[in-house]
Design a protein around this motif. Structure first.
Motif, PDB file in Angstrom:
ATOM      1  N   SER A  35       0.826  -1.205   0.000  1.00  0.00           N
ATOM      2  CA  SER A  35       0.000   0.000   0.000  1.00  0.00           C
ATOM      3  C   SER A  35       0.860   1.254   0.000  1.00  0.00           C
ATOM      4  O   SER A  35       2.071   1.212   0.249  1.00  0.00           O
ATOM      5  CB  SER A  35      -0.919   0.015   1.230  1.00  0.00           C
ATOM      6  N   ILE A  82      -2.810  -0.922  -2.528  1.00  0.00           N
ATOM      7  CA  ILE A  82      -3.873  -0.497  -1.621  1.00  0.00           C
ATOM      8  C   ILE A  82      -3.682   0.989  -1.320  1.00  0.00           C
ATOM      9  O   ILE A  82      -2.564   1.459  -1.101  1.00  0.00           O
ATOM     10  CB  ILE A  82      -3.840  -1.319  -0.321  1.00  0.00           C
ATOM     11  N   SER A  84      -4.234   4.095   1.052  1.00  0.00           N
ATOM     12  CA  SER A  84      -4.404   4.212   2.497  1.00  0.00           C
ATOM     13  C   SER A  84      -4.144   5.639   2.968  1.00  0.00           C
ATOM     14  O   SER A  84      -3.541   6.452   2.267  1.00  0.00           O
ATOM     15  CB  SER A  84      -3.458   3.239   3.203  1.00  0.00           C
ATOM     16  N   ASP A 106     -13.458   3.702  -3.466  1.00  0.00           N
ATOM     17  CA  ASP A 106     -13.403   2.243  -3.391  1.00  0.00           C
ATOM     18  C   ASP A 106     -14.060   1.604  -4.606  1.00  0.00           C
ATOM     19  O   ASP A 106     -13.568   0.599  -5.128  1.00  0.00           O
ATOM     20  CB  ASP A 106     -14.087   1.762  -2.110  1.00  0.00           C
ATOM     21  N   GLN A 114      -8.119   1.215   2.094  1.00  0.00           N
ATOM     22  CA  GLN A 114      -7.948   0.823   3.497  1.00  0.00           C
ATOM     23  C   GLN A 114      -7.487   2.079   4.238  1.00  0.00           C
ATOM     24  O   GLN A 114      -6.365   2.538   4.037  1.00  0.00           O
ATOM     25  CB  GLN A 114      -6.905  -0.287   3.652  1.00  0.00           C
ATOM     26  N   GLN A 176     -16.019  -3.035  -1.711  1.00  0.00           N
ATOM     27  CA  GLN A 176     -15.819  -3.975  -0.609  1.00  0.00           C
ATOM     28  C   GLN A 176     -17.075  -4.058   0.264  1.00  0.00           C
ATOM     29  O   GLN A 176     -17.768  -3.063   0.469  1.00  0.00           O
ATOM     30  CB  GLN A 176     -14.652  -3.538   0.274  1.00  0.00           C
ATOM     31  N   PRO A 180     -11.956  -1.451   5.316  1.00  0.00           N
ATOM     32  CA  PRO A 180     -11.218  -1.412   6.583  1.00  0.00           C
ATOM     33  C   PRO A 180     -10.951   0.028   7.012  1.00  0.00           C
ATOM     34  O   PRO A 180     -10.393   0.815   6.242  1.00  0.00           O
ATOM     35  CB  PRO A 180      -9.917  -2.148   6.261  1.00  0.00           C
ATOM     36  N   ASP A 200     -11.516  -1.282  12.450  1.00  0.00           N
ATOM     37  CA  ASP A 200     -10.991  -2.523  11.882  1.00  0.00           C
ATOM     38  C   ASP A 200      -9.502  -2.660  12.159  1.00  0.00           C
ATOM     39  O   ASP A 200      -8.781  -3.304  11.401  1.00  0.00           O
ATOM     40  CB  ASP A 200     -11.237  -2.556  10.377  1.00  0.00           C
ATOM     41  N   HIS A 234      -6.547  -5.093  11.610  1.00  0.00           N
ATOM     42  CA  HIS A 234      -5.262  -4.773  10.990  1.00  0.00           C
ATOM     43  C   HIS A 234      -4.456  -3.892  11.961  1.00  0.00           C
ATOM     44  O   HIS A 234      -4.981  -2.906  12.478  1.00  0.00           O
ATOM     45  CB  HIS A 234      -5.471  -4.012   9.686  1.00  0.00           C
TER      46      HIS A 234
END
Length: 301
Positions: A35, A82, A84, A106, A114, A176, A180, A200, A234
């Motif tokens: 990410s 990813i 982030s 997303d 994320q 998703q 997250p 998350d 995570h």
């Protein structure tokens, strides 16, 4: 081994335009990193002494691109990376707009979002928007709860202090099933329960291995108490760069600490691109070395 690249404006050479962020994301994707993590400030005041993690490395007058917009551009030139944040200041954004922006990102990237959320440290950002500093945690909770509701079944009925939706359609929904959303908060009993109920995972700063282990154990207790599974959480930990003999960040020496943090509960390790590099080649070389280290780590078990 999930390895993330933390990238912020002071890591762009002084003579370069901020559009090079796109090239950095492309390089991280090609290197096989998990990410890219991008920071957030809507504005900076002249007094940055309240920064709680040592010296604040940015000048107040430096450019600070809006993170979700920047991640959208990065998503357009990458395939697997990813997207982030670290940390997205969720309380500074209206809940409906926040939910719409994240869901769109997303959906457009087919599930590559994320986020790590927090409340920040700069009171001036709240004052600039007329948001009471004392409401920052309540608004964090409200915004996360609102996002989850808005991303759910349609039409949406939801009411909170700053939002009222009745029979409303808020589309697109995220790709998703559950985006997250980690939280970058100090691990107290109250915050552990906040993360267990709403989040998350955890994105701490400034902890050693023992501090991380203690925090993860506290979070695990809270997660178990609310009936969720710690395996779904995570834990994202950043490593401070170790400088080599040449005066540049030594990727291998920096990542020597990674196994100990993984053993203490981390699931994602973040390395920071070199500060104030002389050229973009310094950044690309750092990314390439990080990618090779990750591959060697996986190959050696």
């Amino acid at each position: 081994m999930q390895l993330s690249l933390f990238f912020r404006p002071y890591q762009i050479p002084a003579h370069e335009d901020i559009s090079v962020c796109i090239d950095v994301a492309r390089a991280a994707d090609e290197a096989g990193l998990h990410s890219i993590t991008f920071g957030d400030h809507l504005m900076l005041g002249p007094d940055t002494s309240g920064y709680p993690y040592g010296k604040f490395l940015h000048r107040s007058e430096s450019a600070w691109p809006e993170p979700l917009t920047t991640l959208a551009a990065m998503g357009g030139v990458t395939k697997n990376l990813i997207l982030s944040t670290g940390i997205l200041l969720a309380p500074l954004r209206p809940p409906l707009l926040l939910a719409k922006t994240i869901a769109t990102l997303d959906a457009l990237t087919k599930g590559r979002v994320q986020l790590a959320l927090g409340v920040g440290w700069q009171r001036a950002e709240y004052e600039a928007q007329g948001i009471p500093w004392e409401e920052r945690y309540r608004r964090l909770d409200e915004n996360v709860t609102a996002c989850r509701a808005i991303w759910g079944e349609q039409p949406v009925d939801f009411e909170s202090a700053n939002l009222k939706l009745t029979d409303a359609y808020c589309l697109p929904r995220p790709h998703q099933a559950r985006i997250p959303m980690l939280m970058g908060l100090k691990m107290t009993d109250k915050n552990a329960m906040r993360m267990a109920r709403l989040g998350d995972g955890w994105c701490p700063m400034g902890l050693d291995e023992q501090g991380l282990r203690e925090g993860v154990n506290r979070l695990a207790e809270a997660v178990n108490e609310v009936g969720r599974d710690m395996a779904d959480q995570h834990i994202k930990v950043g490593l401070g760069n170790v400088m080599g003999a040449t005066g540049k960040a030594d990727v291998a020496q920096t990542l020597e600490a990674a196994p100990a943090f993984l053993d203490a509960g981390a699931t994602i390790i973040t390395v920071t691109a070199p500060a104030a590099p002389d050229s973009m080649s310094d950044i690309f070389d750092f990314i390439e070395q990080a990618g090779r280290w990750r591959q060697d780590f996986l190959s050696n078990g």
